[in-house]
Design an enzyme around this catalytic site. Structure first.
Site, PDB file in Angstrom:
ATOM      1  N   ILE A 196     111.805  51.090  -8.098  1.00 20.94           N
ATOM      2  CA  ILE A 196     112.788  51.961  -8.165  1.00 20.94           C
ATOM      3  C   ILE A 196     112.214  53.169  -7.314  1.00 20.94           C
ATOM      4  O   ILE A 196     112.490  53.587  -6.825  1.00 20.94           O
ATOM      5  CB  ILE A 196     114.082  52.183  -9.257  1.00 20.94           C
ATOM      6  CG1 ILE A 196     114.921  51.195  -9.739  1.00 20.94           C
ATOM      7  CG2 ILE A 196     114.696  53.631  -8.987  1.00 20.94           C
ATOM      8  CD1 ILE A 196     115.606  51.048 -11.121  1.00 20.94           C
ATOM      9  N   ILE A 234     117.018  59.019 -13.944  1.00 19.86           N
ATOM     10  CA  ILE A 234     118.113  58.061 -13.724  1.00 19.86           C
ATOM     11  C   ILE A 234     117.298  56.439 -14.073  1.00 19.86           C
ATOM     12  O   ILE A 234     117.757  55.524 -14.301  1.00 19.86           O
ATOM     13  CB  ILE A 234     117.750  57.360 -11.592  1.00 19.86           C
ATOM     14  CG1 ILE A 234     116.849  57.012 -11.550  1.00 19.86           C
ATOM     15  CG2 ILE A 234     118.671  58.594 -11.252  1.00 19.86           C
ATOM     16  CD1 ILE A 234     115.915  56.370 -11.922  1.00 19.86           C
ATOM     17  N   ARG A 291     116.612  56.149 -18.522  1.00 16.34           N
ATOM     18  CA  ARG A 291     117.791  55.787 -20.023  1.00 16.34           C
ATOM     19  C   ARG A 291     117.431  57.402 -20.380  1.00 16.34           C
ATOM     20  O   ARG A 291     116.299  57.447 -20.173  1.00 16.34           O
ATOM     21  CB  ARG A 291     117.282  55.056 -20.411  1.00 16.34           C
ATOM     22  CG  ARG A 291     117.120  53.293 -19.841  1.00 16.34           C
ATOM     23  CD  ARG A 291     118.871  52.828 -20.441  1.00 16.34           C
ATOM     24  NE  ARG A 291     119.081  51.522 -20.140  1.00 16.34           N
ATOM     25  CZ  ARG A 291     118.799  50.925 -17.985  1.00 16.34           C
ATOM     26  NH1 ARG A 291     119.313  51.854 -17.685  1.00 16.34           N
ATOM     27  NH2 ARG A 291     119.653  49.645 -18.330  1.00 16.34           N
ATOM     28  N   GLU A 310     125.466  56.801 -24.477  1.00 20.46           N
ATOM     29  CA  GLU A 310     126.373  56.893 -23.412  1.00 20.46           C
ATOM     30  C   GLU A 310     127.392  56.455 -23.877  1.00 20.46           C
ATOM     31  O   GLU A 310     127.633  55.097 -25.063  1.00 20.46           O
ATOM     32  CB  GLU A 310     126.057  56.532 -22.264  1.00 20.46           C
ATOM     33  CG  GLU A 310     124.695  57.180 -21.697  1.00 20.46           C
ATOM     34  CD  GLU A 310     124.258  55.737 -20.827  1.00 20.46           C
ATOM     35  OE1 GLU A 310     125.082  55.329 -19.989  1.00 20.46           O
ATOM     36  OE2 GLU A 310     122.846  56.906 -19.877  1.00 20.46           O
ATOM     37  N   HIS A 337     126.430  57.123 -15.824  1.00 27.40           N
ATOM     38  CA  HIS A 337     124.976  55.954 -15.209  1.00 27.40           C
ATOM     39  C   HIS A 337     125.838  55.563 -14.172  1.00 27.40           C
ATOM     40  O   HIS A 337     126.102  54.138 -14.167  1.00 27.40           O
ATOM     41  CB  HIS A 337     125.167  55.125 -16.247  1.00 27.40           C
ATOM     42  CG  HIS A 337     124.395  54.427 -16.642  1.00 27.40           C
ATOM     43  ND1 HIS A 337     123.407  54.304 -18.073  1.00 27.40           N
ATOM     44  CD2 HIS A 337     123.553  53.862 -15.773  1.00 27.40           C
ATOM     45  CE1 HIS A 337     122.764  53.151 -17.426  1.00 27.40           C
ATOM     46  NE2 HIS A 337     122.592  53.287 -16.468  1.00 27.40           N
TER      47      HIS A 337
END
Lengths: 317, 317
Positions: B158, B232, B234, B263, B281
């Protein structure tokens, strides 16, 4: 004594600071110059600074009998009656490319934000709907960027920068432009063919009389129901009523708009929609692009008062 | 008869359709399996599908005496007690890279939206403030992307995709990662050095116990008052209280966050800020990445029930 410059359009004061350090400014701030200043003062004005979108025809030019240079702050000059300026021997300058990177950035931002539905998502978190697990059909997974066909309408300096940005998102890029360029993107001979091929249409064409309303209901329908329209050019290029209708009845999926038909007005039917991302014509609105645009304005003014050709003259003038 | 799978976490129904076509699903939907299903039914369960962020320790594994495979839907597996799984001979699979492009897209979107202050801009148009020419200090020109130093924390799949996207915006890209790679980006030996160098910090590191709160007040201060944080990865990687404080007192300029400490809760102090962009998320939340993640889950399950090693096994398990 410094030369006098008339500021024709309304500009934020911060944008005029560097001009005021070099010249004596008469700021009409978007009002009729003859209402703001006495005729004998206007008679001495040889150069004006204006915004490209502000209408400026022969009648306005004639208020300033000594006028020799119209300097647009920014890339656009669509408000200027170029024929009227030419007839009067008035040079027209602008700031080509100065804001191209900033505008291309906004295009990419609006594209991503429309595809991923950022305003709805941001509101989902802020409103407490996320923590409350409130179902939201707008938050269902949608097609993302990878493998998407992105069509660029107009491949000038800004269009090319948009293409480079779009390609970084693992998309296929195509374009329609009056000129075919030696670039690694699919070329389409007309807007209809581009719209048939792509699902994201980014409008980056230089606006003019021949582009008014050219992105119409037919073009929108060709994008398909996953279609996204991004406009960072001028509101006039899009048939705004057709766009609102296409967004409302889901003929297309969304839009990202930095420009509107009648700025600063954005229709209520548009601002009420969840599947749009709206910015107040701030594409070129970064510190670095303002500095670059001011550099062009100052270089044009300096050359003009030195009796030299404008270094950033509008093509064909 | 099809093999039985326990769905351990809560998933939207649409994400389970393909699994239901191949297997018999027992959907615990985030509740304790022993409360949802009789013990003899659970005794026959050999594989479960879970979300990587859902805590799953030895005690939960022992509710399923035949358990042989924990298959995470998605890239992450930080909720799984890997030692406990290893001790019980349970294989752990995930979906590496399946959502990398979608997550990298969201990172780029949040970066651009934070830099250009999209939520404020969108609201400025929708609220009527633009047409009313209401002054807004938040709408003053800011530094854009061109020439910016973008630091990527974590250069896995990523992170690399984020780097490629950031570079397309005419930025300089640097990174800190445990491993130094042969890539055209500046390498920094630690997070402090990266934060001293960059003004935009993008957190793309794989979260674990060693990264908890690692982006703290000191790191934020090093970014400077034009600093932007994008996360992006955690929420645990960022000291959320320190971030809220830095955003509130303008130690940094803004943030774009797809992940949060607890979350789906986002602190009120954060959601009240204008200089943040928040998404629930949904980084990997596109149709194509769900299909790719489901492909990994199905390939892992098929191999497991055929007695073969998992093709997408968590490294080191």
């Amino acid at each position: 004594m410094p030369d006098k410059i008339l500021i024709y359009s309304r500009f934020p004061k911060a944008e005029l600071v560097r001009f005021g350090e070099r010249y004596m400014l008469l700021n009409a701030a978007g009002k009729r110059p003859t209402e703001m200043f006495p005729a004998d003062e206007l008679a001495g004005i040889r150069a004006i600074i204006t915004a490209g979108g502000t209408p400026l025809g022969g009648e306005a030019m004639d208020m300033l009998p000594s006028l020799g240079a119209i300097i647009c702050y920014g890339t656009g000059y669509e408000g200027i009656d170029l024929a009227a300026a030419a007839k009067r021997g008035i040079a027209v300058g602008h700031s080509p490319g100065a804001n191209a990177s900033s505008v291309a950035d906004i295009a990419a931002m609006l594209m991503l934000a429309a595809v991923r539905r950022l305003p709805v998502a941001d509101n989902y978190v802020r409103s407490g709907d996320w923590v409350g697990r409130v179902p939201s059909p707008m938050m269902r997974p949608q097609a993302g960027m990878r493998g998407r066909k992105v069509g660029i309408f107009g491949l000038g300096e800004i269009g090319r920068k948009i293409a480079a940005r779009a390609a970084a998102f693992e998309t296929e890029v195509g374009y329609f432009s009056r000129t075919r360029y030696d670039v690694p993107y699919h070329y389409f001979p007309n807007l209809e063919a581009l719209a048939d091929w792509c699902s994201i249409l980014v409008i980056a064409v230089r606006a003019g009389t021949e582009t008014v309303g050219i992105v119409n209901a037919d073009i929108l329908r060709r994008l398909g129901n996953g279609g996204i329209v991004v406009n960072i050019s001028r509101g006039s290029v899009v048939d705004e009523a057709a766009l609102v209708a296409a967004l409302t009845d889901h003929t297309i999926a969304g839009a990202g708009l930095d420009v509107f038909a009648r700025e600063p007005h954005a229709p209520d039917a548009l601002t009420a929609l969840p599947n749009v991302v709206l910015t107040p014509h701030l594409g070129g609105h970064t510190l670095e692009s303002h500095v670059a645009m001011q550099d062009c304005v100052l270089a044009n003014l300096e050359a003009f008062f030195a009796g030299k050709p404008l270094p950033y003259r509008v093509k064909g003038t």
